[in-house]
Motif scaffolding. Sequence first.
Motif, PDB file in Angstrom:
ATOM      1  N   ALA A   1      23.212 -25.092 -40.312  1.00  0.00           N
ATOM      2  CA  ALA A   1      23.907 -24.830 -39.047  1.00  0.00           C
ATOM      3  C   ALA A   1      22.933 -24.923 -37.866  1.00  0.00           C
ATOM      4  CB  ALA A   1      24.573 -23.458 -39.082  1.00  0.00           C
ATOM      5  N   LEU A   2      21.729 -24.406 -38.042  1.00  0.00           N
ATOM      6  CA  LEU A   2      20.723 -24.496 -36.985  1.00  0.00           C
ATOM      7  C   LEU A   2      20.349 -25.955 -36.726  1.00  0.00           C
ATOM      8  CD1 LEU A   2      18.652 -23.375 -35.022  1.00  0.00           C
ATOM      9  CD2 LEU A   2      17.159 -22.871 -36.970  1.00  0.00           C
ATOM     10  N   THR A   3      20.251 -26.761 -37.787  1.00  0.00           N
ATOM     11  CA  THR A   3      19.935 -28.173 -37.621  1.00  0.00           C
ATOM     12  C   THR A   3      21.021 -28.901 -36.840  1.00  0.00           C
ATOM     13  OG1 THR A   3      18.651 -28.213 -39.669  1.00  0.00           O
ATOM     14  CG2 THR A   3      19.474 -30.327 -38.860  1.00  0.00           C
ATOM     15  N   ALA A   4      22.284 -28.609 -37.153  1.00  0.00           N
ATOM     16  CA  ALA A   4      23.396 -29.240 -36.432  1.00  0.00           C
ATOM     17  C   ALA A   4      23.386 -28.852 -34.961  1.00  0.00           C
ATOM     18  CB  ALA A   4      24.723 -28.860 -37.081  1.00  0.00           C
ATOM     19  N   ALA A   5      23.143 -27.568 -34.686  1.00  0.00           N
ATOM     20  CA  ALA A   5      23.082 -27.120 -33.290  1.00  0.00           C
ATOM     21  C   ALA A   5      21.889 -27.748 -32.584  1.00  0.00           C
ATOM     22  CB  ALA A   5      22.994 -25.597 -33.236  1.00  0.00           C
ATOM     23  N   GLY A   6      20.762 -27.865 -33.283  1.00  0.00           N
ATOM     24  CA  GLY A   6      19.595 -28.499 -32.686  1.00  0.00           C
ATOM     25  C   GLY A   6      19.837 -29.953 -32.358  1.00  0.00           C
ATOM     26  N   HIS A   7      20.572 -30.636 -33.214  1.00  0.00           N
ATOM     27  CA  HIS A   7      20.878 -32.045 -32.963  1.00  0.00           C
ATOM     28  C   HIS A   7      21.689 -32.194 -31.690  1.00  0.00           C
ATOM     29  CE1 HIS A   7      22.851 -35.983 -33.574  1.00  0.00           C
ATOM     30  NE2 HIS A   7      21.756 -36.284 -34.243  1.00  0.00           N
ATOM     31  N   GLU A   8      22.623 -31.314 -31.495  1.00  0.00           N
ATOM     32  CA  GLU A   8      23.431 -31.370 -30.287  1.00  0.00           C
ATOM     33  C   GLU A   8      22.611 -31.029 -29.043  1.00  0.00           C
ATOM     34  OE1 GLU A   8      26.691 -32.462 -29.754  1.00  0.00           O
ATOM     35  OE2 GLU A   8      26.030 -33.257 -31.670  1.00  0.00           O
ATOM     36  N   ALA A   9      21.577 -30.213 -29.228  1.00  0.00           N
ATOM     37  CA  ALA A   9      20.711 -29.869 -28.100  1.00  0.00           C
ATOM     38  C   ALA A   9      19.618 -30.908 -27.877  1.00  0.00           C
ATOM     39  CB  ALA A   9      20.078 -28.499 -28.337  1.00  0.00           C
ATOM     40  N   GLY A  10      19.557 -31.936 -28.728  1.00  0.00           N
ATOM     41  CA  GLY A  10      18.571 -32.990 -28.570  1.00  0.00           C
ATOM     42  C   GLY A  10      17.332 -32.841 -29.419  1.00  0.00           C
ATOM     43  N   PHE A  11      17.335 -31.906 -30.400  1.00  0.00           N
ATOM     44  CA  PHE A  11      16.182 -31.690 -31.262  1.00  0.00           C
ATOM     45  C   PHE A  11      16.511 -32.101 -32.695  1.00  0.00           C
ATOM     46  CE2 PHE A  11      15.631 -28.414 -27.933  1.00  0.00           C
ATOM     47  CZ  PHE A  11      14.389 -28.819 -27.452  1.00  0.00           C
ATOM     48  N   LEU A  12      15.612 -32.859 -33.305  1.00  0.00           N
ATOM     49  CA  LEU A  12      15.769 -33.201 -34.709  1.00  0.00           C
ATOM     50  C   LEU A  12      15.006 -32.176 -35.537  1.00  0.00           C
ATOM     51  CD1 LEU A  12      16.751 -35.116 -36.928  1.00  0.00           C
ATOM     52  CD2 LEU A  12      14.565 -36.307 -36.734  1.00  0.00           C
TER      53      LEU A  12
ATOM     54  N   THR B   1      10.794 -34.107 -29.248  1.00  0.00           N
ATOM     55  CA  THR B   1      12.080 -33.502 -29.573  1.00  0.00           C
ATOM     56  C   THR B   1      12.368 -33.596 -31.067  1.00  0.00           C
ATOM     57  OG1 THR B   1      13.282 -35.566 -29.155  1.00  0.00           O
ATOM     58  CG2 THR B   1      12.984 -34.061 -27.297  1.00  0.00           C
ATOM     59  N   GLY B   2      11.360 -33.922 -31.855  1.00  0.00           N
ATOM     60  CA  GLY B   2      11.547 -34.061 -33.292  1.00  0.00           C
ATOM     61  C   GLY B   2      10.626 -33.176 -34.095  1.00  0.00           C
ATOM     62  N   PRO B   3      10.749 -31.837 -33.992  1.00  0.00           N
ATOM     63  CA  PRO B   3       9.897 -30.962 -34.817  1.00  0.00           C
ATOM     64  C   PRO B   3      10.166 -31.111 -36.304  1.00  0.00           C
ATOM     65  CG  PRO B   3      11.570 -29.686 -33.636  1.00  0.00           C
ATOM     66  CD  PRO B   3      11.609 -31.066 -33.070  1.00  0.00           C
ATOM     67  N   GLY B   4      11.246 -31.806 -36.663  1.00  0.00           N
ATOM     68  CA  GLY B   4      11.516 -32.055 -38.074  1.00  0.00           C
ATOM     69  C   GLY B   4      10.976 -33.370 -38.585  1.00  0.00           C
ATOM     70  N   LEU B   5      10.339 -34.156 -37.728  1.00  0.00           N
ATOM     71  CA  LEU B   5       9.805 -35.449 -38.153  1.00  0.00           C
ATOM     72  C   LEU B   5       8.686 -35.266 -39.179  1.00  0.00           C
ATOM     73  CD1 LEU B   5       9.634 -37.314 -34.716  1.00  0.00           C
ATOM     74  CD2 LEU B   5      11.216 -37.768 -36.582  1.00  0.00           C
TER      75      LEU B   5
ATOM     76  N   VAL C   1      19.861 -39.012 -46.158  1.00  0.00           N
ATOM     77  CA  VAL C   1      20.157 -40.218 -45.384  1.00  0.00           C
ATOM     78  C   VAL C   1      20.366 -39.862 -43.919  1.00  0.00           C
ATOM     79  CG1 VAL C   1      21.803 -42.101 -45.069  1.00  0.00           C
ATOM     80  CG2 VAL C   1      21.098 -41.442 -47.375  1.00  0.00           C
ATOM     81  N   TRP C   2      21.087 -38.781 -43.665  1.00  0.00           N
ATOM     82  CA  TRP C   2      21.287 -38.315 -42.279  1.00  0.00           C
ATOM     83  C   TRP C   2      19.940 -38.075 -41.615  1.00  0.00           C
ATOM     84  CZ3 TRP C   2      19.701 -33.987 -39.650  1.00  0.00           C
ATOM     85  CH2 TRP C   2      20.319 -33.734 -38.425  1.00  0.00           C
ATOM     86  N   LEU C   3      19.033 -37.393 -42.325  1.00  0.00           N
ATOM     87  CA  LEU C   3      17.747 -37.078 -41.736  1.00  0.00           C
ATOM     88  C   LEU C   3      16.920 -38.331 -41.487  1.00  0.00           C
ATOM     89  CD1 LEU C   3      15.681 -34.942 -40.859  1.00  0.00           C
ATOM     90  CD2 LEU C   3      14.835 -34.949 -43.209  1.00  0.00           C
ATOM     91  N   LEU C   4      16.871 -39.234 -42.463  1.00  0.00           N
ATOM     92  CA  LEU C   4      16.063 -40.439 -42.302  1.00  0.00           C
ATOM     93  C   LEU C   4      16.585 -41.296 -41.160  1.00  0.00           C
ATOM     94  CD1 LEU C   4      15.484 -41.426 -46.029  1.00  0.00           C
ATOM     95  CD2 LEU C   4      13.906 -40.274 -44.488  1.00  0.00           C
ATOM     96  N   ARG C   5      17.907 -41.424 -41.058  1.00  0.00           N
ATOM     97  CA  ARG C   5      18.489 -42.210 -39.971  1.00  0.00           C
ATOM     98  C   ARG C   5      18.091 -41.623 -38.620  1.00  0.00           C
ATOM     99  NH1 ARG C   5      23.733 -41.207 -40.741  1.00  0.00           N
ATOM    100  NH2 ARG C   5      23.920 -42.813 -42.349  1.00  0.00           N
ATOM    101  N   ASN C   6      18.160 -40.308 -38.514  1.00  0.00           N
ATOM    102  CA  ASN C   6      17.831 -39.675 -37.243  1.00  0.00           C
ATOM    103  C   ASN C   6      16.342 -39.620 -36.983  1.00  0.00           C
ATOM    104  OD1 ASN C   6      20.354 -38.512 -35.778  1.00  0.00           O
ATOM    105  ND2 ASN C   6      20.747 -38.227 -37.958  1.00  0.00           N
ATOM    106  N   MET C   7      15.535 -39.625 -38.042  1.00  0.00           N
ATOM    107  CA  MET C   7      14.093 -39.740 -37.843  1.00  0.00           C
ATOM    108  C   MET C   7      13.749 -41.063 -37.174  1.00  0.00           C
ATOM    109  SD  MET C   7      12.083 -38.222 -41.156  1.00  0.00           S
ATOM    110  CE  MET C   7      11.812 -36.466 -41.366  1.00  0.00           C
TER     111      MET C   7
END
Length: 491
Positions: A436-447, A133-137, A118-124
């Motif tokens: 942890a990398l995903t959380a840090a990426g989110h703060e840096a503006g990357f999904l 900025t969304g290499p995880g899309l 759910v976190w990922l879909l919301r942020n997608m």
Amino acid sequence: MSSVPLDQIPAPHDAATTTLVDQLVQWGRRRIEERVFRPGMRMPSIRKLALDKGVSRFTVVEAYERLVAQGYLDSRRGSGFYVRERLAAVAPLERGPGADANGNAAAEPAPPPTLDVVWLLRNMLHSSTHPETGPGLGYLPARWLDGELLAGAMRSLGRQSGSQLLGFGSPQGFLPLRQQLQTRLAEFEIGATPEQFVMVSGVTQAIDLLARLYVRPGDTVVVGDPAWFQMFSRFVSQGARLLGVPYTPEGPDLDALETLVATWRPKLLVINSVLQNPTGTSLTAAQAFRILRLAEQYDFLVVEDDIYGDLCPAGYPATRLASLDQLRRVIYLGSFSKTLAPNLRVGFIASALDVAQAVADQKMLVGMTSPELNERVLFRVLTEGHYRRHVERLRARLDSVRDKAARMLERAGCRIFVAPGAGMFLWADTGVDADALTAAGHEAGFLLTPGSLFSPHQSPTTWMRFNIANCGDPALPAFLAGYLDGVARRA
């Protein structure tokens, strides 16, 4: 308890209608609701946050106090501010996990949540306007797609008599589109009549219908590990036991699969045969034959998800199970959301005739018919002669960035699982905790998309999926390399 790294927190944007305190409150609430700041986590200190944001300590104190008043934070004297556990309400007389016999919430709090689907879909959805900025899309950027192709189809449809658009529609879907799909599947050497198709609102609905139709509590469903994460909860909600077959760079580990099906006798195996999400692997003819022999021997159905098939060029070394089985034990799924538009929710199920009828009946019980207007638009796109060239352009564009993205990831310190010659994903070992990398990426503006979400058991992992079409932000390599190098230095 861990604190949040401040060097990755973006400063609040100037806004004429909000104060600095309001902006900090909105920033904090958003990070907590998106589960970047998780229950029990220590918030940045007042001094550090004030320095990072360029505001006064008074502003930070006021913002934190408002978050305490709103139930987002706890204030601990001499220690700082911590994210509060926000327990979900339990409905009266409904006994949920951790509740007593009277339906009252237990005094012991639930374990802190982690990054989830759910976190990922919301942020997608939030990141859809900034795909760089969304290499995880999970989809291609809009600038790669052809909006005029859809607009032209809608204009053509608008020139027809409006009375044709007022009917209720068929449970199996728009007949001319099903006839067109019959022609398309024949190109893959899959024989199917229009009566063997059921149109759906994307592969997600297809999985939902099949889960409702075939899975009962206690049944076993075998999926990939890793595999497409949105289907997991659909099967679990039906009471299924999910088992994952591991993947190698050559594809699914078929010895492991044979052990699983011999032991657990599953109802379904769900698999991408072409350009598997997230590994990018494809089945060989020998692998496909062995899977079908196992299905016959142990009496299970195979759900073949071919949503990425149009990104696979002719002659690519890949074998579709349905082309060998001819829809006897294989239920074949397809969609056009990856190549046309994510919000064009038109997919299909092709299967044996009795299965198609049962799926259509289940579809009526759940939601009557799918939107025929969308199906008519897709029919126009497929029959006006431009779709094939559009897909060829997408393949060429993906080919132009694939090696570049792989080299960027390797220079940053990642290891590529396999280098596919087609498709949109790379599966990479980052060497660090992917959550942890995903959380840090989110703060840096990357999904980013952590590999844990692709596991049926959401097991911790160092693997991560990257969409090669969305890896072009020049700041991404520096972020990845800096984070991985920082973890290595601290180790």
